[in-house]
Motif scaffolding. Sequence first.
Motif, mmCIF file in Angstrom:
data_model
loop_
_atom_site.group_PDB
_atom_site.id
_atom_site.type_symbol
_atom_site.label_atom_id
_atom_site.label_comp_id
_atom_site.label_asym_id
_atom_site.label_seq_id
_atom_site.Cartn_x
_atom_site.Cartn_y
_atom_site.Cartn_z
ATOM 1 N N GLY A 385 6.073 -0.049 -4.337
ATOM 2 C CA GLY A 385 4.346 0.202 -4.710
ATOM 3 C C GLY A 385 3.957 1.143 -5.792
ATOM 4 N N GLU A 386 4.909 2.054 -6.158
ATOM 5 C CA GLU A 386 4.818 2.867 -6.962
ATOM 6 C C GLU A 386 6.134 3.578 -7.446
ATOM 7 O OE1 GLU A 386 2.758 6.530 -6.140
ATOM 8 O OE2 GLU A 386 2.382 5.832 -4.084
ATOM 9 N N PRO A 387 6.250 4.137 -8.809
ATOM 10 C CA PRO A 387 7.574 4.874 -8.847
ATOM 11 C C PRO A 387 7.766 5.922 -8.008
ATOM 12 C CG PRO A 387 6.073 4.603 -10.932
ATOM 13 C CD PRO A 387 5.175 4.305 -9.758
ATOM 14 N N ASP A 409 14.922 0.961 -4.206
ATOM 15 C CA ASP A 409 13.638 1.036 -4.899
ATOM 16 C C ASP A 409 13.130 -0.278 -5.494
ATOM 17 O OD1 ASP A 409 11.545 1.789 -6.397
ATOM 18 O OD2 ASP A 409 12.516 3.363 -7.673
ATOM 19 N N THR A 410 12.301 -1.100 -4.821
ATOM 20 C CA THR A 410 11.939 -2.342 -4.976
ATOM 21 C C THR A 410 10.915 -2.607 -5.992
ATOM 22 O OG1 THR A 410 10.752 -2.629 -3.095
ATOM 23 C CG2 THR A 410 12.987 -3.301 -2.948
ATOM 24 N N GLN A 413 5.637 -7.658 -7.388
ATOM 25 C CA GLN A 413 3.970 -7.349 -7.289
ATOM 26 C C GLN A 413 3.422 -8.648 -6.364
ATOM 27 O OE1 GLN A 413 3.805 -8.636 -11.711
ATOM 28 N NE2 GLN A 413 3.160 -6.728 -11.958
ATOM 29 N N THR A 414 2.204 -8.443 -6.183
ATOM 30 C CA THR A 414 1.476 -9.577 -5.376
ATOM 31 C C THR A 414 2.047 -11.077 -6.196
ATOM 32 O OG1 THR A 414 -0.193 -8.029 -5.014
ATOM 33 C CG2 THR A 414 -0.570 -10.503 -4.445
ATOM 34 N N ASP A 499 3.587 -3.653 -16.376
ATOM 35 C CA ASP A 499 4.254 -2.570 -16.229
ATOM 36 C C ASP A 499 4.924 -2.180 -17.492
ATOM 37 O OD1 ASP A 499 3.818 -1.463 -13.383
ATOM 38 O OD2 ASP A 499 4.501 -3.331 -12.838
ATOM 39 N N ARG A 513 2.004 1.210 -14.656
ATOM 40 C CA ARG A 513 0.944 0.174 -15.054
ATOM 41 C C ARG A 513 0.820 0.430 -16.433
ATOM 42 N NH1 ARG A 513 0.562 -4.384 -11.981
ATOM 43 N NH2 ARG A 513 -1.512 -5.033 -13.309
ATOM 44 N N LYS A 519 -2.917 2.797 -8.388
ATOM 45 C CA LYS A 519 -2.263 2.455 -7.280
ATOM 46 C C LYS A 519 -2.489 3.703 -6.482
ATOM 47 C CE LYS A 519 -0.028 -1.024 -6.603
ATOM 48 N NZ LYS A 519 1.230 -1.322 -5.964
ATOM 49 N N ARG A 524 -3.475 -1.602 -4.561
ATOM 50 C CA ARG A 524 -3.697 -1.721 -5.874
ATOM 51 C C ARG A 524 -5.087 -1.816 -6.285
ATOM 52 N NH1 ARG A 524 -0.802 -7.031 -8.539
ATOM 53 N NH2 ARG A 524 -2.263 -7.487 -10.290
HETATM 54 C C1 WTA Z 1 3.844 -1.195 -8.889
HETATM 55 C C2 WTA Z 1 3.139 -4.518 -4.548
HETATM 56 C C3 WTA Z 1 7.373 1.125 -9.481
HETATM 57 C C4 WTA Z 1 3.917 -1.571 -10.165
HETATM 58 C C5 WTA Z 1 4.707 -5.037 -4.103
HETATM 59 C C6 WTA Z 1 3.510 -2.982 -9.977
HETATM 60 C C7 WTA Z 1 6.094 -0.245 -8.680
HETATM 61 C C8 WTA Z 1 2.337 -2.766 -8.653
HETATM 62 C C9 WTA Z 1 7.196 -0.453 -7.517
HETATM 63 C C10 WTA Z 1 2.230 -4.008 -7.830
HETATM 64 C C11 WTA Z 1 8.389 0.211 -7.629
HETATM 65 C C12 WTA Z 1 5.574 -2.014 -7.102
HETATM 66 N N1 WTA Z 1 8.410 1.159 -8.921
HETATM 67 N N2 WTA Z 1 6.394 0.909 -9.528
HETATM 68 N N3 WTA Z 1 9.265 0.292 -7.094
HETATM 69 N N4 WTA Z 1 6.872 -1.684 -6.905
HETATM 70 N N5 WTA Z 1 5.183 -1.072 -8.220
HETATM 71 O O1 WTA Z 1 0.657 -6.272 -6.353
HETATM 72 O O2 WTA Z 1 3.102 -1.088 -10.936
HETATM 73 O O3 WTA Z 1 0.378 -4.321 -4.721
HETATM 74 O O4 WTA Z 1 2.849 -3.736 -11.013
HETATM 75 O O5 WTA Z 1 2.514 -5.230 -5.237
HETATM 76 O O6 WTA Z 1 2.939 -1.857 -7.978
HETATM 77 O O7 WTA Z 1 1.431 -3.855 -6.969
HETATM 78 P P1 WTA Z 1 1.075 -4.984 -5.687
#
Ligand code: WTA
Length: 644
Positions: A385-387, A409-410, A413-414, A499, A513, A519, A524
């Motif tokens: 979801g975020e770093p 650390d996956t 994105q949607t 990103d 982003r 986030k 999001r």
């Molecule tokens: C951020 C969530 C850093 C990124 C699955 C992306 C991450 C956005 C990571 C998508 C991670 C998701 N490390 N940033 N492991 N995973 N992001 O659509 O900015 O809710 O573009 O999907 O979350 O958010 P979304």
Amino acid sequence: MKKKGIKYVIKKGNEFYPSDEMKKIANITDAKIYEKANKDPVKFWGDLAKKGLTWEKDWNETYTEKLPYFQWFKGGKLNFSVNCVDRHLANPNKTALIWIPEPKDEKPIKISYGELYDKINKFANVLKSYGIKKGDIVSIYLPMIPEALISMLACTRIGAIHSVVFSAFSAEALKARIEDGKAKILITSDGYYRRGKPENLFKKAKQAAKKTTIQKIIVAKRTGTKTRGRNVLDFNEEIEKASSYCKPEIMNSEDTMFLLYTSGTTGKPKGIIHDTGGYAAQAYWTSKWNFDLHPEDTMWCTADIGWVTGHTYGMYGPLLVGATSLIYEGGPNFPNPGRWWKIIQDHKVNVFYTAPTAIRMFMKAPQKWITKYDLSSLKVLGSVGEPIDKESWMWYFRTVGGSRCPIIDTWWQTETGGTLINTIPGIGPFVPTVSGKSFPGTRHSIVDDEGRPTPKGKPGFLVQKSPFAPGMLHGVFNNHKKYVDTYWKKFKTMYDTSDGAYLQNGLIRITGRTDDVMKVAGHRLATAEVENAIHDNKKVDDVAVVPMPDEIRGQVPMAFVVLKKGKPSKKLEQELRKYVDIKIGPTARPKRIFFVSDIPKTRSGKIMRRILKALLINEKPKGLMTLVNPESVDEVKRIINSNS
Ligand code: WTA
């Protein structure tokens, strides 16, 4: 006595690698897979899709591309619910889903694959009896209860397209999504429990459905709140009346399976289109390899089904693999910070997947609430979801994982449907703050403004290259232009992730982003979306929203408002914050609203968010020459300081 648990990782320098124990059990351990896949990604995915999924008919073409669109497994036919449930029925008593209600006096409920099959078939027949057929859109506005899963799978059984809306979103946000998709049926519940209180969901659902295409509202009973009204049906009563077999609709691989609305840079969320076969292939193989999920495992993904993570790893991934998925209804630290960890202990969770915001919250809680539980069942820990910062990574690794489990650390994105960049548990290395490599058979690059790869280690834009991953979006619902503008305008033949990233020893580190997407506690949201919501208020003349760093939530929205009428006051600030709840939902509520007489803008009228961001964190803003109203900066600074 507390058990120690198997050690799945070993330390080498500052990095962690899979131990022999991990290698013994892991679904994949050979690093050569990356090279092998890269030689011919199309063939690679073709082989995987054949091996992992049950097809009714083989495809003619594995991959075709006519940018900005591309298709996987064209001509192939399958049904998604058959892949999630029917094919696991050799053992019908195996638990598919464990549901943990929030109230402690309510017992967890286990649903076997056999029971799930029965319920999906019946509910699919219910939907059919109200005229839902292949290609129709069904709106789902449900909390974390089993009916959510049943509804989603029932849609896939008959080829209906589900569009799930996060239950904490407001009636207006739901209405906008219903209207965009012209849904005929809305599935909701009377309510749910959150932090010990019943929340009324039905009221919002009913309000949203008014004067839309919705013909029937099907309501799952949860809190016992009254749910009267014309065209309001009871979920369970309907299921009881339905016949027990529904023939699965055989779908084309590239038929749309679901829509999920997500925020971009504009004020209006867009409906991301996901197909059936490609999505299923990526969900299956990423669950198996990235989370090392085996059929005997229990996976708990803490994300709500309103978000893509809840779709792919809270429900579909574990079921495609034939494993057990656990979902929990309520607040993470309710009634105490031990709640989550007790669930892991009691249900012997093996794979645990959560967001950095939750990790930061538990890091600050009294540690006895975590350390008193036996977490030795855990095998793989995921973050999304975020770093994730180093301190949180190390805390997660040590305190939750007992220094035994790999952290995955996956990044995804949607739009990507499933995970795409991370380290694989059986391969490694696991490096704090670094996501890792592209999933085998997918390609990413870090480029400059012109689309040229940046020199080694230099930051740039993260892009995906052809052939695009099977789980990738198939467009934006009813909006070709937005699809092109958002993802393909900048780099033409490469998918723009929005990103930023850089390479660290050949591994990808995500910096966040590069657009105006925030986030907030992993959710999001677009700054423009929050601005639009506030702007709708009659008292507001102009507004700017920017994210500010927050210790627990990652980012929080902060708003600057120019009033049309009324005097700045604490009361008005509260009123406008609450107004955002009505327009979007509490997730988007600004932490603070500052009343100013002018907002720093460029000559062309663009809000200079960079300047506002700098002022919020007490940094000297740069580039004031480009402003049409440089004098506004001093006032903003003064107001922030006098309010903090
Ligand atoms: C951020 C969530 C850093 C990124 C699955 C992306 C991450 C956005 C990571 C998508 C991670 C998701 N490390 N940033 N492991 N995973 N992001 O659509 O900015 O809710 O573009 O999907 O979350 O958010 P979304």
